[in-house]
Design a protein around this motif. Structure first.
Motif, PDB file in Angstrom:
ATOM      1  N   ALA A  36       0.819  -1.210   0.000  1.00 45.00           N
ATOM      2  CA  ALA A  36       0.000   0.000   0.000  1.00 45.00           C
ATOM      3  C   ALA A  36       0.852   1.259   0.000  1.00 45.00           C
ATOM      4  O   ALA A  36       0.408   2.320  -0.447  1.00 45.00           O
ATOM      5  CB  ALA A  36      -0.921  -0.005   1.221  1.00 45.00           C
ATOM      6  N   GLN A  37       2.086   1.160   0.499  1.00 43.03           N
ATOM      7  CA  GLN A  37       2.961   2.317   0.571  1.00 43.03           C
ATOM      8  C   GLN A  37       3.794   2.532  -0.684  1.00 43.03           C
ATOM      9  O   GLN A  37       4.423   3.564  -0.827  1.00 43.03           O
ATOM     10  CB  GLN A  37       3.896   2.168   1.778  1.00 43.03           C
ATOM     11  CG  GLN A  37       3.183   2.210   3.119  1.00 43.03           C
ATOM     12  CD  GLN A  37       4.122   1.843   4.241  1.00 43.03           C
ATOM     13  OE1 GLN A  37       4.760   0.807   4.214  1.00 43.03           O
ATOM     14  NE2 GLN A  37       4.201   2.702   5.242  1.00 43.03           N
ATOM     15  N   GLN A  38       3.815   1.555  -1.562  1.00 47.95           N
ATOM     16  CA  GLN A  38       4.609   1.687  -2.773  1.00 47.95           C
ATOM     17  C   GLN A  38       3.969   2.686  -3.732  1.00 47.95           C
ATOM     18  O   GLN A  38       2.756   2.768  -3.839  1.00 47.95           O
ATOM     19  CB  GLN A  38       4.748   0.332  -3.466  1.00 47.95           C
ATOM     20  CG  GLN A  38       5.534  -0.670  -2.647  1.00 47.95           C
ATOM     21  CD  GLN A  38       5.695  -1.967  -3.383  1.00 47.95           C
ATOM     22  OE1 GLN A  38       6.063  -1.990  -4.553  1.00 47.95           O
ATOM     23  NE2 GLN A  38       5.391  -3.062  -2.716  1.00 47.95           N
ATOM     24  N   ARG A  39       4.820   3.415  -4.433  1.00 49.16           N
ATOM     25  CA  ARG A  39       4.356   4.405  -5.399  1.00 49.16           C
ATOM     26  C   ARG A  39       5.064   4.174  -6.725  1.00 49.16           C
ATOM     27  O   ARG A  39       6.275   4.033  -6.760  1.00 49.16           O
ATOM     28  CB  ARG A  39       4.652   5.835  -4.919  1.00 49.16           C
ATOM     29  CG  ARG A  39       4.188   6.111  -3.508  1.00 49.16           C
ATOM     30  CD  ARG A  39       4.377   7.574  -3.116  1.00 49.16           C
ATOM     31  NE  ARG A  39       5.631   8.149  -3.564  1.00 49.16           N
ATOM     32  CZ  ARG A  39       6.804   7.976  -2.958  1.00 49.16           C
ATOM     33  NH1 ARG A  39       6.876   7.191  -1.897  1.00 49.16           N
ATOM     34  NH2 ARG A  39       7.885   8.574  -3.403  1.00 49.16           N
ATOM     35  N   GLY A  40       4.280   4.149  -7.796  1.00 47.05           N
ATOM     36  CA  GLY A  40       4.879   3.993  -9.113  1.00 47.05           C
ATOM     37  C   GLY A  40       4.095   3.038  -9.977  1.00 47.05           C
ATOM     38  O   GLY A  40       3.432   2.129  -9.486  1.00 47.05           O
ATOM     39  N   ARG A  41       4.198   3.227 -11.281  1.00 44.28           N
ATOM     40  CA  ARG A  41       3.414   2.434 -12.231  1.00 44.28           C
ATOM     41  C   ARG A  41       4.063   1.098 -12.551  1.00 44.28           C
ATOM     42  O   ARG A  41       3.419   0.207 -13.082  1.00 44.28           O
ATOM     43  CB  ARG A  41       3.222   3.229 -13.517  1.00 44.28           C
ATOM     44  CG  ARG A  41       2.422   4.513 -13.324  1.00 44.28           C
ATOM     45  CD  ARG A  41       2.397   5.353 -14.575  1.00 44.28           C
ATOM     46  NE  ARG A  41       1.846   4.629 -15.706  1.00 44.28           N
ATOM     47  CZ  ARG A  41       1.796   5.118 -16.952  1.00 44.28           C
ATOM     48  NH1 ARG A  41       2.269   6.326 -17.195  1.00 44.28           N
ATOM     49  NH2 ARG A  41       1.277   4.406 -17.922  1.00 44.28           N
ATOM     50  N   ASN A  42       5.356   0.947 -12.255  1.00 48.24           N
ATOM     51  CA  ASN A  42       6.041  -0.311 -12.553  1.00 48.24           C
ATOM     52  C   ASN A  42       7.108  -0.551 -11.481  1.00 48.24           C
ATOM     53  O   ASN A  42       7.319   0.273 -10.590  1.00 48.24           O
ATOM     54  CB  ASN A  42       6.659  -0.287 -13.953  1.00 48.24           C
ATOM     55  CG  ASN A  42       7.575   0.907 -14.164  1.00 48.24           C
ATOM     56  OD1 ASN A  42       8.355   1.274 -13.287  1.00 48.24           O
ATOM     57  ND2 ASN A  42       7.478   1.539 -15.327  1.00 48.24           N
ATOM     58  N   PHE A  43       7.767  -1.696 -11.582  1.00 45.25           N
ATOM     59  CA  PHE A  43       8.729  -2.067 -10.544  1.00 45.25           C
ATOM     60  C   PHE A  43       9.859  -1.054 -10.430  1.00 45.25           C
ATOM     61  O   PHE A  43      10.260  -0.669  -9.324  1.00 45.25           O
ATOM     62  CB  PHE A  43       9.306  -3.453 -10.835  1.00 45.25           C
ATOM     63  CG  PHE A  43      10.347  -3.875  -9.839  1.00 45.25           C
ATOM     64  CD1 PHE A  43       9.980  -4.400  -8.612  1.00 45.25           C
ATOM     65  CD2 PHE A  43      11.694  -3.725 -10.124  1.00 45.25           C
ATOM     66  CE1 PHE A  43      10.942  -4.775  -7.681  1.00 45.25           C
ATOM     67  CE2 PHE A  43      12.660  -4.095  -9.198  1.00 45.25           C
ATOM     68  CZ  PHE A  43      12.276  -4.624  -7.983  1.00 45.25           C
ATOM     69  N   GLY A  44      10.401  -0.609 -11.565  1.00 48.68           N
ATOM     70  CA  GLY A  44      11.497   0.343 -11.532  1.00 48.68           C
ATOM     71  C   GLY A  44      11.129   1.622 -10.817  1.00 48.68           C
ATOM     72  O   GLY A  44      11.899   2.145  -9.999  1.00 48.68           O
ATOM     73  N   ALA A  45       9.946   2.142 -11.107  1.00 43.44           N
ATOM     74  CA  ALA A  45       9.498   3.379 -10.460  1.00 43.44           C
ATOM     75  C   ALA A  45       9.291   3.165  -8.974  1.00 43.44           C
ATOM     76  O   ALA A  45       9.654   4.028  -8.149  1.00 43.44           O
ATOM     77  CB  ALA A  45       8.208   3.875 -11.112  1.00 43.44           C
ATOM     78  N   ARG A  46       8.724   2.017  -8.577  1.00 43.28           N
ATOM     79  CA  ARG A  46       8.476   1.759  -7.156  1.00 43.28           C
ATOM     80  C   ARG A  46       9.776   1.626  -6.380  1.00 43.28           C
ATOM     81  O   ARG A  46       9.915   2.154  -5.276  1.00 43.28           O
ATOM     82  CB  ARG A  46       7.605   0.506  -6.996  1.00 43.28           C
ATOM     83  CG  ARG A  46       6.174   0.698  -7.498  1.00 43.28           C
ATOM     84  CD  ARG A  46       5.294  -0.464  -7.108  1.00 43.28           C
ATOM     85  NE  ARG A  46       5.628  -1.696  -7.804  1.00 43.28           N
ATOM     86  CZ  ARG A  46       5.122  -2.057  -8.973  1.00 43.28           C
ATOM     87  NH1 ARG A  46       4.266  -1.261  -9.602  1.00 43.28           N
ATOM     88  NH2 ARG A  46       5.457  -3.215  -9.526  1.00 43.28           N
ATOM     89  N   LEU A  47      10.749   0.916  -6.963  1.00 39.68           N
ATOM     90  CA  LEU A  47      12.024   0.756  -6.285  1.00 39.68           C
ATOM     91  C   LEU A  47      12.764   2.094  -6.202  1.00 39.68           C
ATOM     92  O   LEU A  47      13.315   2.447  -5.151  1.00 39.68           O
ATOM     93  CB  LEU A  47      12.886  -0.279  -7.012  1.00 39.68           C
ATOM     94  CG  LEU A  47      14.259  -0.551  -6.404  1.00 39.68           C
ATOM     95  CD1 LEU A  47      14.144  -1.010  -4.961  1.00 39.68           C
ATOM     96  CD2 LEU A  47      15.019  -1.588  -7.231  1.00 39.68           C
ATOM     97  N   ALA A  48      12.767   2.842  -7.293  1.00 39.27           N
ATOM     98  CA  ALA A  48      13.436   4.149  -7.294  1.00 39.27           C
ATOM     99  C   ALA A  48      12.812   5.076  -6.257  1.00 39.27           C
ATOM    100  O   ALA A  48      13.518   5.814  -5.553  1.00 39.27           O
ATOM    101  CB  ALA A  48      13.373   4.770  -8.682  1.00 39.27           C
ATOM    102  N   ASN A  49      11.497   5.061  -6.149  1.00 42.20           N
ATOM    103  CA  ASN A  49      10.829   5.906  -5.157  1.00 42.20           C
ATOM    104  C   ASN A  49      11.201   5.502  -3.733  1.00 42.20           C
ATOM    105  O   ASN A  49      11.391   6.351  -2.856  1.00 42.20           O
ATOM    106  CB  ASN A  49       9.319   5.842  -5.344  1.00 42.20           C
ATOM    107  CG  ASN A  49       8.853   6.623  -6.555  1.00 42.20           C
ATOM    108  OD1 ASN A  49       9.496   7.579  -6.979  1.00 42.20           O
ATOM    109  ND2 ASN A  49       7.724   6.224  -7.129  1.00 42.20           N
ATOM    110  N   ALA A  50      11.296   4.194  -3.490  1.00 45.44           N
ATOM    111  CA  ALA A  50      11.663   3.727  -2.153  1.00 45.44           C
ATOM    112  C   ALA A  50      13.091   4.133  -1.803  1.00 45.44           C
ATOM    113  O   ALA A  50      13.375   4.556  -0.672  1.00 45.44           O
ATOM    114  CB  ALA A  50      11.507   2.211  -2.076  1.00 45.44           C
TER     115      ALA A  50
END
Length: 211
Positions: A36-50
């Protein structure tokens, strides 16, 4: 179908708990980020945001790890942090050198857009990630020992056959039963980020950060 889904969830939970214990045993602070805390449309965006969130919280070095590496507990965390503090990024290649079970980098080696745009979840990730970190740091990343990850039934079967597979394999055998129905493996998307553990952050595990 319901039984298969429940069994798959239990397999994924076994890998998740194994990664969490490895992270806890490192002695490093960890922030865990749930779905629920992840942000981004794909894995790369979610990891980069984290990763960006960890640096924004004041950490100078971040170590991201995958949830699907059975040998994650064998990582020498002190050696990884020593290299990061010396200015060298760190990579842990998976078998075949197509992916990474560990990525360590420092604040000045992180460029959000370029990191997010890497070919995540493809066979070309490791060489692209290596080139990216060379360009970002001016030095070749330190390579850790090659370790397996588990993304397919054949890889899960191989894990269960090993004599030294340890507590994770024992738990998986209990989950799968005597038939060892190995069609159930954790999805690649389980490599969600883990950052510093705080009271406001629900438990998770896949990315460590160090101030």
């Amino acid at each position: 179908m319901g039984q298969d889904y429940a069994q798959s969830r239990r397999v994924a939970a076994a890998f998740y708990d194994h990664a969490r214990r490895a992270v806890a045993d490192s002695g490093l602070p960890a922030i865990e980020v749930n779905g629920a805390q992840q942000r981004g449309r794909n894995f790369g965006a979610r990891l980069a945001n984290a990763v960006a969130d960890a640096f924004a919280a004041g950490y100078e070095h971040v170590i991201a790890v995958g949830n699907d590496c059975p040998a994650l507990h064998e990582v020498d965390w002190a050696a990884v942090t020593e290299q990061l503090e010396a200015g060298r990024p760190v990579l842990g290649p998976t078998s075949g050198h197509d992916g990474a079970y560990l990525i360590g980098l420092s604040r000045d080696q992180f460029e959000h857009a370029a990191f997010a745009a890497l070919p995540w979840t493809t066979d070309g990730l490791f060489p692209a990630l290596h080139r990216h970190l060379v360009a970002a740091s001016g030095a070749a990343p330190v390579r850790l020992a090659v370790r397996d990850d588990v993304n397919e039934p054949a890889e899960l079967r191989a894990l269960l056959r090993r004599n030294r597979a340890g507590a994770l394999a024992a738990r998986l055998r209990r989950v799968l039963g005597s038939t060892h129905c190995t069609s159930h493996v954790p999805a690649r998307s389980t490599t969600r980020p883990v950052l510093e553990r705080r009271s406001r952050a629900p438990p998770y595990s896949s990315l460590l950060s160090r101030r």
